[in-house]
Design a protein around this motif. Structure first.
Motif, PDB file in Angstrom:
ATOM      1  N   PHE A  95       4.874  23.842 -12.318  1.00 31.34           N
ATOM      2  CA  PHE A  95       3.815  24.720 -11.817  1.00 31.34           C
ATOM      3  C   PHE A  95       4.339  25.485 -10.600  1.00 31.34           C
ATOM      4  O   PHE A  95       5.311  25.083  -9.964  1.00 31.34           O
ATOM      5  CB  PHE A  95       2.571  23.904 -11.435  1.00 31.34           C
ATOM      6  N   SER A  96       3.686  26.573 -10.271  1.00 31.04           N
ATOM      7  CA  SER A  96       4.079  27.386  -9.122  1.00 31.04           C
ATOM      8  C   SER A  96       3.569  26.750  -7.827  1.00 31.04           C
ATOM      9  O   SER A  96       2.401  26.395  -7.717  1.00 31.04           O
ATOM     10  CB  SER A  96       3.503  28.796  -9.254  1.00 31.04           C
ATOM     11  N   ILE A  97       4.457  26.624  -6.848  1.00 32.47           N
ATOM     12  CA  ILE A  97       4.079  26.078  -5.543  1.00 32.47           C
ATOM     13  C   ILE A  97       2.992  26.944  -4.900  1.00 32.47           C
ATOM     14  O   ILE A  97       2.139  26.450  -4.174  1.00 32.47           O
ATOM     15  CB  ILE A  97       5.313  26.001  -4.615  1.00 32.47           C
ATOM     16  N   SER A  98       3.002  28.232  -5.189  1.00 34.08           N
ATOM     17  CA  SER A  98       2.021  29.130  -4.575  1.00 34.08           C
ATOM     18  C   SER A  98       0.595  28.899  -5.087  1.00 34.08           C
ATOM     19  O   SER A  98      -0.349  29.422  -4.514  1.00 34.08           O
ATOM     20  CB  SER A  98       2.427  30.592  -4.783  1.00 34.08           C
ATOM     21  N   GLN A  99       0.410  28.105  -6.136  1.00 32.88           N
ATOM     22  CA  GLN A  99      -0.932  27.793  -6.655  1.00 32.88           C
ATOM     23  C   GLN A  99      -1.784  27.062  -5.624  1.00 32.88           C
ATOM     24  O   GLN A  99      -2.991  27.251  -5.581  1.00 32.88           O
ATOM     25  CB  GLN A  99      -0.834  26.880  -7.886  1.00 32.88           C
ATOM     26  N   GLY A 100      -1.201  26.151  -4.895  1.00 35.24           N
ATOM     27  CA  GLY A 100      -1.937  25.402  -3.884  1.00 35.24           C
ATOM     28  C   GLY A 100      -2.664  24.177  -4.386  1.00 35.24           C
ATOM     29  O   GLY A 100      -3.180  23.392  -3.589  1.00 35.24           O
ATOM     30  N   SER A 101      -2.708  23.973  -5.695  1.00 34.61           N
ATOM     31  CA  SER A 101      -3.339  22.767  -6.233  1.00 34.61           C
ATOM     32  C   SER A 101      -2.873  22.547  -7.666  1.00 34.61           C
ATOM     33  O   SER A 101      -2.411  23.480  -8.332  1.00 34.61           O
ATOM     34  CB  SER A 101      -4.863  22.886  -6.199  1.00 34.61           C
ATOM     35  N   MET A 102      -3.036  21.300  -8.107  1.00 36.08           N
ATOM     36  CA  MET A 102      -2.659  20.954  -9.476  1.00 36.08           C
ATOM     37  C   MET A 102      -3.489  19.768  -9.928  1.00 36.08           C
ATOM     38  O   MET A 102      -3.633  18.793  -9.189  1.00 36.08           O
ATOM     39  CB  MET A 102      -1.176  20.618  -9.537  1.00 36.08           C
ATOM     40  N   LYS A 103      -4.049  19.859 -11.132  1.00 38.90           N
ATOM     41  CA  LYS A 103      -4.807  18.748 -11.704  1.00 38.90           C
ATOM     42  C   LYS A 103      -3.815  17.715 -12.244  1.00 38.90           C
ATOM     43  O   LYS A 103      -2.843  18.076 -12.924  1.00 38.90           O
ATOM     44  CB  LYS A 103      -5.713  19.222 -12.828  1.00 38.90           C
ATOM     45  N   VAL A 104      -4.066  16.439 -11.930  1.00 41.79           N
ATOM     46  CA  VAL A 104      -3.216  15.344 -12.395  1.00 41.79           C
ATOM     47  C   VAL A 104      -4.117  14.233 -12.940  1.00 41.79           C
ATOM     48  O   VAL A 104      -5.299  14.170 -12.630  1.00 41.79           O
ATOM     49  CB  VAL A 104      -2.315  14.791 -11.268  1.00 41.79           C
ATOM     50  N   VAL A 105      -3.540  13.373 -13.745  1.00 40.40           N
ATOM     51  CA  VAL A 105      -4.249  12.196 -14.259  1.00 40.40           C
ATOM     52  C   VAL A 105      -3.556  10.963 -13.706  1.00 40.40           C
ATOM     53  O   VAL A 105      -2.341  10.807 -13.844  1.00 40.40           O
ATOM     54  CB  VAL A 105      -4.247  12.175 -15.807  1.00 40.40           C
ATOM     55  N   MET A 106      -4.347  10.092 -13.085  1.00 38.40           N
ATOM     56  CA  MET A 106      -3.797   8.851 -12.546  1.00 38.40           C
ATOM     57  C   MET A 106      -3.397   7.938 -13.700  1.00 38.40           C
ATOM     58  O   MET A 106      -4.124   7.834 -14.692  1.00 38.40           O
ATOM     59  CB  MET A 106      -4.829   8.130 -11.668  1.00 38.40           C
ATOM     60  N   PRO A 107      -2.238   7.308 -13.588  1.00 37.32           N
ATOM     61  CA  PRO A 107      -1.811   6.394 -14.652  1.00 37.32           C
ATOM     62  C   PRO A 107      -2.793   5.225 -14.804  1.00 37.32           C
ATOM     63  O   PRO A 107      -3.484   4.857 -13.855  1.00 37.32           O
ATOM     64  CB  PRO A 107      -0.456   5.879 -14.156  1.00 37.32           C
ATOM     65  N   THR A 108      -2.815   4.653 -15.999  1.00 38.14           N
ATOM     66  CA  THR A 108      -3.694   3.505 -16.247  1.00 38.14           C
ATOM     67  C   THR A 108      -2.927   2.181 -16.188  1.00 38.14           C
ATOM     68  O   THR A 108      -3.536   1.136 -16.042  1.00 38.14           O
ATOM     69  CB  THR A 108      -4.352   3.622 -17.636  1.00 38.14           C
ATOM     70  N   ASN A 109      -1.622   2.245 -16.294  1.00 39.55           N
ATOM     71  CA  ASN A 109      -0.810   1.028 -16.371  1.00 39.55           C
ATOM     72  C   ASN A 109      -0.165   0.662 -15.028  1.00 39.55           C
ATOM     73  O   ASN A 109       0.979   0.207 -14.993  1.00 39.55           O
ATOM     74  CB  ASN A 109       0.267   1.195 -17.443  1.00 39.55           C
ATOM     75  N   ILE A 110      -0.884   0.846 -13.956  1.00 39.91           N
ATOM     76  CA  ILE A 110      -0.362   0.521 -12.626  1.00 39.91           C
ATOM     77  C   ILE A 110      -1.295  -0.474 -11.943  1.00 39.91           C
ATOM     78  O   ILE A 110      -2.488  -0.519 -12.249  1.00 39.91           O
ATOM     79  CB  ILE A 110      -0.204   1.786 -11.750  1.00 39.91           C
ATOM     80  N   PRO A 111      -0.775  -1.266 -11.025  1.00 36.49           N
ATOM     81  CA  PRO A 111      -1.657  -2.196 -10.310  1.00 36.49           C
ATOM     82  C   PRO A 111      -2.502  -1.460  -9.269  1.00 36.49           C
ATOM     83  O   PRO A 111      -2.107  -0.406  -8.766  1.00 36.49           O
ATOM     84  CB  PRO A 111      -0.684  -3.166  -9.634  1.00 36.49           C
ATOM     85  N   ALA A 112      -3.660  -2.027  -8.961  1.00 36.67           N
ATOM     86  CA  ALA A 112      -4.476  -1.476  -7.868  1.00 36.67           C
ATOM     87  C   ALA A 112      -3.737  -1.749  -6.554  1.00 36.67           C
ATOM     88  O   ALA A 112      -3.197  -2.827  -6.352  1.00 36.67           O
ATOM     89  CB  ALA A 112      -5.850  -2.139  -7.866  1.00 36.67           C
ATOM     90  N   ARG A 113      -3.707  -0.744  -5.688  1.00 38.38           N
ATOM     91  CA  ARG A 113      -3.032  -0.876  -4.391  1.00 38.38           C
ATOM     92  C   ARG A 113      -3.698   0.055  -3.396  1.00 38.38           C
ATOM     93  O   ARG A 113      -4.329   1.028  -3.781  1.00 38.38           O
ATOM     94  CB  ARG A 113      -1.552  -0.486  -4.435  1.00 38.38           C
ATOM     95  N   ASN A 114      -3.464  -0.205  -2.125  1.00 34.87           N
ATOM     96  CA  ASN A 114      -3.982   0.652  -1.053  1.00 34.87           C
ATOM     97  C   ASN A 114      -2.912   1.549  -0.441  1.00 34.87           C
ATOM     98  O   ASN A 114      -3.202   2.255   0.520  1.00 34.87           O
ATOM     99  CB  ASN A 114      -4.588  -0.206   0.064  1.00 34.87           C
ATOM    100  N   ASP A 115      -1.699   1.501  -0.950  1.00 37.76           N
ATOM    101  CA  ASP A 115      -0.600   2.226  -0.309  1.00 37.76           C
ATOM    102  C   ASP A 115       0.087   3.233  -1.233  1.00 37.76           C
ATOM    103  O   ASP A 115       1.269   3.495  -1.123  1.00 37.76           O
ATOM    104  CB  ASP A 115       0.422   1.248   0.258  1.00 37.76           C
TER     105      ASP A 115
END
Length: 134
Positions: A95-115
């Motif tokens: 994607f172009s850096i000049s867009q300023g935003s990008m939609k992403v999907v959080m993975p489902t196969n990761i542990p819950a974490r605060n960091d």
């Protein structure tokens, strides 16, 4: 005499070639490190949820307007100074850096974490504040 004339001519031509070569001074290295504005440190994103990563584009140099980016997820453990970046599974690419935003999907196969954090790579890398994925 002919040998002396030949060698003198050869020396003059070689010297002229060296003198005529353009001299390049130090090149300015332009690095653009856009601050990530979302996620914020207080964010809590759910596994599998669609989210928008945002960054500030106010000061993009003209020469970097067409830079393309990559967003990766990482985490930092308190006991280690290592950033565990999942570069094999980027959240977004191309994607172009000049867009300023990008939609992403959080993975489902990761542990819950605060960091967790996201890193935006383009001209340089910039890291978000740590946030929670649950």
């Amino acid at each position: 005499m002919q040998l002396t004339t030949f060698l003198t001519t050869l020396l003059v031509v070689a010297t002229a070639s060296v003198v005529a070569a353009p001299i390049k001074g130090p090149q300015e290295l332009i690095v653009f490190n856009p601050p990530i504005t979302s996620p914020k440190a207080s964010a809590a994103w759910a596994k599998g949820s669609e989210q928008i990563v945002r960054w500030n584009t106010d000061e993009i140099p003209e020469s970097r307007m067409n830079s393309t980016g990559i967003i990766v997820l990482g985490y930092a453990e308190l006991a280690s100074s290592s950033e565990h970046l999942d570069i094999e599974h980027p959240l977004a690419t191309g994607f172009s850096i000049s867009q300023g935003s990008m939609k992403v999907v959080m993975p489902t196969n990761i542990p819950a974490r605060n960091d967790y954090f996201v890193v935006l790579f383009g001209d340089s890398g910039n890291r978000s504040p740590k946030f929670r994925i649950h």
